[in-house]
Write an enzyme that holds these catalytic residues in place. Structure first.
Site, PDB file in Angstrom:
ATOM      1  N   HIS A   1       0.859  -1.120   0.044  1.00  0.00           N
ATOM      2  CA  HIS A   1      -0.026  -0.082   0.067  1.00  0.00           C
ATOM      3  C   HIS A   1       0.864   1.166  -0.035  1.00  0.00           C
ATOM      4  O   HIS A   1       1.882   1.157   0.447  1.00  0.00           O
ATOM      5  CB  HIS A   1      -0.836  -0.096   1.395  1.00  0.00           C
ATOM      6  CG  HIS A   1      -0.318   0.465   2.292  1.00  0.00           C
ATOM      7  ND1 HIS A   1      -0.539   1.970   2.724  1.00  0.00           N
ATOM      8  CD2 HIS A   1       0.167   0.021   3.459  1.00  0.00           C
ATOM      9  CE1 HIS A   1       0.009   2.095   4.052  1.00  0.00           C
ATOM     10  NE2 HIS A   1       0.570   1.041   4.480  1.00  0.00           N
ATOM     11  N   CYS A   2       0.134   2.436  -0.452  1.00  0.00           N
ATOM     12  CA  CYS A   2       0.854   3.597  -0.500  1.00  0.00           C
ATOM     13  C   CYS A   2      -0.259   4.638   0.134  1.00  0.00           C
ATOM     14  O   CYS A   2      -0.957   4.304   0.862  1.00  0.00           O
ATOM     15  CB  CYS A   2       1.325   4.183  -1.828  1.00  0.00           C
ATOM     16  SG  CYS A   2       0.006   4.121  -2.999  1.00  0.00           S
ATOM     17  N   LYS A   3      -0.157   5.961  -0.117  1.00  0.00           N
ATOM     18  CA  LYS A   3      -1.206   7.043   0.324  1.00  0.00           C
ATOM     19  C   LYS A   3      -2.381   6.706  -0.408  1.00  0.00           C
ATOM     20  O   LYS A   3      -3.255   6.824   0.362  1.00  0.00           O
ATOM     21  CB  LYS A   3      -0.760   8.478   0.132  1.00  0.00           C
ATOM     22  CG  LYS A   3      -1.539   9.436   0.468  1.00  0.00           C
ATOM     23  CD  LYS A   3      -0.837  10.742   0.596  1.00  0.00           C
ATOM     24  CE  LYS A   3      -1.770  11.649   0.982  1.00  0.00           C
ATOM     25  NZ  LYS A   3      -3.108  11.681   0.959  1.00  0.00           N
TER      26      LYS A   3
END
Length: 168
Positions: A59-61
């Site tokens: 995941h990222c932002k």
């Protein structure tokens, strides 16, 4: 082959079942806020990803970095089942799932750049209105730097014998 995207609720269930949640954001973003139990392996060090055969969820932002780097993430997973948290930590937060927040950590570098650029532009506009129209050039200079993707500080050579290149 592309990585499947899963919802925050499915991600939480997978973590409970033993999946590894990998946060690919930078260390400063992770320090400011992260999902409990997530390990931070920034995208530029994704080759160092530790795994032991368990499912990996990246995941990222917002999900844009993970989606844009699917091939690199698949390669780092090295055959282990892997997927992406759809919408990143923003979607996780929107689903009212817990995050670890440390407001004592500095803002992430991109946010600092945005605040600084905005302040310089506002100052240039105010000085242009109040003092002299020449100050509008400050805002224009920042605008060129922000909107020109390939233009970096390295391409702006300030040397008395050379001309300053504003457009890259």
């Amino acid at each position: 082959m592309t990585l499947a995207s899963i919802s925050p609720a499915d991600t939480r269930a997978a973590i409970t079942a033993g999946a590894i949640l990998v946060d690919i954001r930078s260390a400063d973003e992770y320090a400011r806020e992260h999902i409990p139990g997530a390990i931070n392996v920034p995208l530029d060090r994704i080759g160092d990803l530790p795994h032991n055969g368990r499912q990996i969820i990246f995941h990222c932002k917002s999900g844009m970095r993970t989606t844009a780097n699917t091939l690199q993430l698949e390669s780092a997973a090295d055959g282990v089942p892997a997927c992406i948290l759809k919408g990143g930590i923003d979607a996780w937060r929107q689903a009212r799932l817990p995050t670890v927040v440390d407001r004592s950590q500095p803002l992430e570098i991109m946010r600092q750049v945005q605040i600084t650029a905005g302040t310089i532009v506002l100052t240039g506009v105010l000085l242009g209105l109040i003092v002299s129209p020449v100050f509008f050039g400050i805002s224009a200079f920042v605008g060129v730097g922000v909107t020109t993707r390939k233009c970096t500080l390295r391409t702006l050579r300030v040397n008395p014998t050379r001309t300053l290149r504003l457009f890259c």
